[in-house]
Write an enzyme that holds these catalytic residues in place. Structure first.
Site, PDB file in Angstrom:
ATOM      1  N   SER A 111      19.379  34.016  -1.804  1.00 36.78           N
ATOM      2  CA  SER A 111      19.144  33.663  -0.406  1.00 36.78           C
ATOM      3  C   SER A 111      18.306  32.405  -0.230  1.00 36.78           C
ATOM      4  O   SER A 111      18.396  31.746   0.814  1.00 36.78           O
ATOM      5  CB  SER A 111      18.455  34.827   0.316  1.00 36.78           C
ATOM      6  OG  SER A 111      19.272  35.969   0.330  1.00 36.78           O
ATOM      7  N   HIS A 172       9.968  36.083   3.642  1.00 38.37           N
ATOM      8  CA  HIS A 172      11.060  36.271   2.691  1.00 38.37           C
ATOM      9  C   HIS A 172      11.933  35.022   2.667  1.00 38.37           C
ATOM     10  O   HIS A 172      11.872  34.176   3.568  1.00 38.37           O
ATOM     11  CB  HIS A 172      11.871  37.505   3.088  1.00 38.37           C
ATOM     12  CG  HIS A 172      12.416  38.268   1.930  1.00 38.37           C
ATOM     13  ND1 HIS A 172      13.747  38.589   1.808  1.00 38.37           N
ATOM     14  CD2 HIS A 172      11.804  38.789   0.825  1.00 38.37           C
ATOM     15  CE1 HIS A 172      13.936  39.276   0.698  1.00 38.37           C
ATOM     16  NE2 HIS A 172      12.778  39.403   0.080  1.00 38.37           N
ATOM     17  N   ASP A 349      21.349  43.202   3.677  1.00 41.62           N
ATOM     18  CA  ASP A 349      21.250  42.884   2.251  1.00 41.62           C
ATOM     19  C   ASP A 349      20.544  43.995   1.482  1.00 41.62           C
ATOM     20  O   ASP A 349      20.977  44.400   0.393  1.00 41.62           O
ATOM     21  CB  ASP A 349      20.477  41.571   2.120  1.00 41.62           C
ATOM     22  CG  ASP A 349      20.228  41.150   0.690  1.00 41.62           C
ATOM     23  OD1 ASP A 349      21.189  40.770   0.006  1.00 41.62           O
ATOM     24  OD2 ASP A 349      19.059  41.193   0.251  1.00 41.62           O
ATOM     25  N   ASP A 390      24.531  34.524   4.218  1.00 39.10           N
ATOM     26  CA  ASP A 390      24.086  33.627   3.154  1.00 39.10           C
ATOM     27  C   ASP A 390      24.888  33.841   1.876  1.00 39.10           C
ATOM     28  O   ASP A 390      25.094  32.927   1.099  1.00 39.10           O
ATOM     29  CB  ASP A 390      22.583  33.777   2.893  1.00 39.10           C
ATOM     30  CG  ASP A 390      22.140  35.232   2.808  1.00 39.10           C
ATOM     31  OD1 ASP A 390      22.982  36.132   2.948  1.00 39.10           O
ATOM     32  OD2 ASP A 390      20.937  35.469   2.604  1.00 39.10           O
ATOM     33  N   HIS A 391      25.367  35.077   1.697  1.00 39.57           N
ATOM     34  CA  HIS A 391      26.161  35.427   0.510  1.00 39.57           C
ATOM     35  C   HIS A 391      26.764  36.798   0.760  1.00 39.57           C
ATOM     36  O   HIS A 391      26.494  37.447   1.779  1.00 39.57           O
ATOM     37  CB  HIS A 391      25.272  35.456  -0.740  1.00 39.57           C
ATOM     38  CG  HIS A 391      24.072  36.342  -0.576  1.00 39.57           C
ATOM     39  ND1 HIS A 391      24.159  37.728  -0.581  1.00 39.57           N
ATOM     40  CD2 HIS A 391      22.757  36.061  -0.348  1.00 39.57           C
ATOM     41  CE1 HIS A 391      22.963  38.244  -0.376  1.00 39.57           C
ATOM     42  NE2 HIS A 391      22.093  37.262  -0.227  1.00 39.57           N
ATOM     43  N   HIS A 487      24.293  40.489  -5.663  1.00 40.60           N
ATOM     44  CA  HIS A 487      25.097  39.640  -4.791  1.00 40.60           C
ATOM     45  C   HIS A 487      26.465  39.403  -5.434  1.00 40.60           C
ATOM     46  O   HIS A 487      26.654  39.652  -6.623  1.00 40.60           O
ATOM     47  CB  HIS A 487      24.432  38.281  -4.590  1.00 40.60           C
ATOM     48  CG  HIS A 487      23.096  38.361  -3.918  1.00 40.60           C
ATOM     49  ND1 HIS A 487      22.250  37.283  -3.794  1.00 40.60           N
ATOM     50  CD2 HIS A 487      22.453  39.395  -3.320  1.00 40.60           C
ATOM     51  CE1 HIS A 487      21.151  37.641  -3.154  1.00 40.60           C
ATOM     52  NE2 HIS A 487      21.249  38.922  -2.862  1.00 40.60           N
TER      53      HIS A 487
END
Length: 525
Positions: A111, A172, A349, A390-391, A487
């Protein structure tokens, strides 16, 4: 030739209304057919400019395509529908692109690198934020000269109002990339920097948030900014000294703060912005007067905020993502010059990392509600709304379940009433993970992270015949046992509506997101 069929002239194939063509009546009256025509008409009538007054960037952390599909089905089934036919709020936006997520040094990204790309316009290494690829992770002296400007910083310089919201710790990786420069995403407070010399040379992420205004003015001489106007998230521990006397009312630990430098950054923020409003619970949030507040800072939990399903269990209460978004939009839109707001749903996530589809999907549904709040409270002619991730994660939708089969349930094939059996004679779920902690049956437990207190499942397949896989506490089976699910590296989506949305097309690099924001707001002018 069947008399029921005729040739449709090519000129009519792209017409806004194909009902004028000679087609079978049952075809033209079919709901799927009519819906397709309605969607075409809407797209043909789109008229959008390129310049926006406001931009809102939504980031569903870990929200890959399989998560979107499963979440829309989940949302539909929550409303007693089959689910497959539905759309999450932002899936109705007129423009969509696929986004390549790799980091400079990583095929499957993290991230830190991905958010830096989206908010700064260039790709960088995994694990670093607000700096380019020429740094060395963890080496403090490589920061200097490699810092990059973010859209939030440029919006501040341009005189726009700014905001950052996250359900994760506000320090984060994803939210931090909007305001901080760090060669290690884990340096959330000074205690995380183990090299004593580095503590003097590199400012920790929490401190950078509180000192955002001062740092930006130092970096760009001659500018005068007023700092980020609206900040909300979790992560109080990184702002408080390691002293029980500084504990908040809902502290989970005996000593809530982690800072070893005796600084209380909450107090420092209040001293910098004496007219600002600091809140730490639902009561404080509800009392915010957006018309009168000059700045807002909210820290609602010692670490991450609660999963949406677990919010009711929070000791002091905390707002939902949709509530924070609505308040932020109504606060920021007071600025006649416009605003830039970044909103992250960080716990999608975390649900996936824990191998718990229920929480990942439930938080995705809440994320979609937050997007709808932004749509409802802004002018579509002057606000560009971008929704992306983001992923992705190694999260799969598999088997051949029939239409409307519970998305969290076991696979039941078309025409069948009992769960389908695999080659080992055991039923299996539609949703699963390629790796992770694997099977757990925690029943009604709404905190996905409770699974970290259980053993990693390493003993192969489980007989799920008598297990209710639709409960919040069920953790799906995983192929490869790992301490945490990982991820994935495939493309994610970018959805857009409003001025400049038409730039969201095709397959793009993740860093292009910044350039779309820049074009809409003219940040580099």
């Amino acid at each position: 030739m069947n008399a029921k069929w005729v040739t449709v002239p090519a000129a009519l194939a792209f017409a806004a209304s194909a009902h004028a063509a000679v087609l079978p009546k049952h075809q033209m009256e079919n709901n799927w057919y009519k819906d397709g025509q309605d969607q075409l008409v809407k797209k043909l009538n789109l008229k959008t400019g390129l310049k926006a007054k406001n931009v809102i960037l939504f980031v569903g952390d870990g929200m890959g395509v399989s998560t979107l599909t499963a979440a829309r089905i989940f949302e539909g089934q929550m409303n007693d529908k089959p689910g497959e036919e539905g759309y999450l709020s932002f899936e109705k936006f007129p423009y969509t692109a696929l986004v390549k997520t790799y980091n400079v040094d990583a095929q499957t990204p993290d991230s830190a690198g991905t958010m830096t790309a989206m908010i700064s316009g260039l790709k960088t290494d995994a694990g670093v934020i607000g700096v380019d690829e020429d740094v060395v992770r963890g080496q403090c002296d490589t920061v200097k000269g490699n810092q990059v400007a973010t859209a939030v910083e440029l919006a501040e310089i341009k005189g726009l109002s700014t905001g950052v919201i996250s359900t994760a710790r506000i320090t984060h990786a994803t939210p931090a990339a909007t305001y901080a420069k760090s060669v290690d995403r884990n340096w959330e407070d000074v205690s995380d920097i183990k090299d004593e010399m580095a503590k003097d040379k590199c400012e920790d992420i929490a401190s950078q948030l509180v000192n955002f205004e001062k740092n930006l003015e130092k970096r760009y001489l001659g500018i005068d900014v007023d700092g980020i106007d609206f900040v909300m998230g979790g992560g109080r521990r990184h702002f408080l000294p390691k002293d029980a006397a500084a504990n908040s009312a809902d502290a989970r630990s005996e000593v809530e703060g982690d800072r070893t430098d005796n600084r209380n950054l909450v107090t420092e923020w209040q001293e910098k912005y004496p007219q600002g409003t600091y809140v730490m619970d639902q009561k404080g949030f509800d009392a915010i007067d957006v018309a009168k507040a000059s700045k807002v800072f909210g820290l609602f939990n010692e670490s991450h905020m609660q999963y949406e399903a677990d919010r009711k269990n929070d000791k002091a209460g905390e707002p939902s993502l949709s509530e924070m978004t609505e308040t932020a939009v109504n606060f920021l839109k007071k600025d006649k010059d416009g605003f830039l707001l970044v909103v992250e749903s960080g716990r999608i996530d975390h649900g996936h990392h824990a191998g718990n589809a229920y929480n990942a999907l439930n938080d995705t549904v809440e994320f979609a509600k937050a997007v709808q709040k932004a749509v409802d409270n802004t002018n579509p002619e002057e606000t560009l709304i971008l929704v992306t991730a983001d992923h992705s994660h190694v999260f799969t939708i598999a088997g051949y379940p029939k239409r409307g089969n519970p998305i969290l349930g076991k696979v039941v094939a078309v025409g069948e009433t009992e769960p389908t059996k695999a080659a080992d004679g055991k039923p299996y779920t539609t949703l699963g993970y390629a790796n992770g902690r694997g099977f757990m049956d925690l029943g009604t437990e709404t905190d996905a992270d409770a699974g970290y207190g259980q053993d990693i499942h390493k003993d192969g397949r489980v007989d799920l015949s008598n297990i209710d896989t639709t409960t919040p506490g069920f953790h799906q089976e995983a192929t490869v046992p790992k301490s945490s699910e990982t991820h994935a590296g495939e493309d994610i989506t970018l959805h857009a509506t409003g001025p400049g949305a038409q730039l969201v097309q095709g397959v793009v690099e993740q860093s292009d997101v910044y350039h779309i924001i820049n074009k809409a707001l003219g940040l580099d002018k």
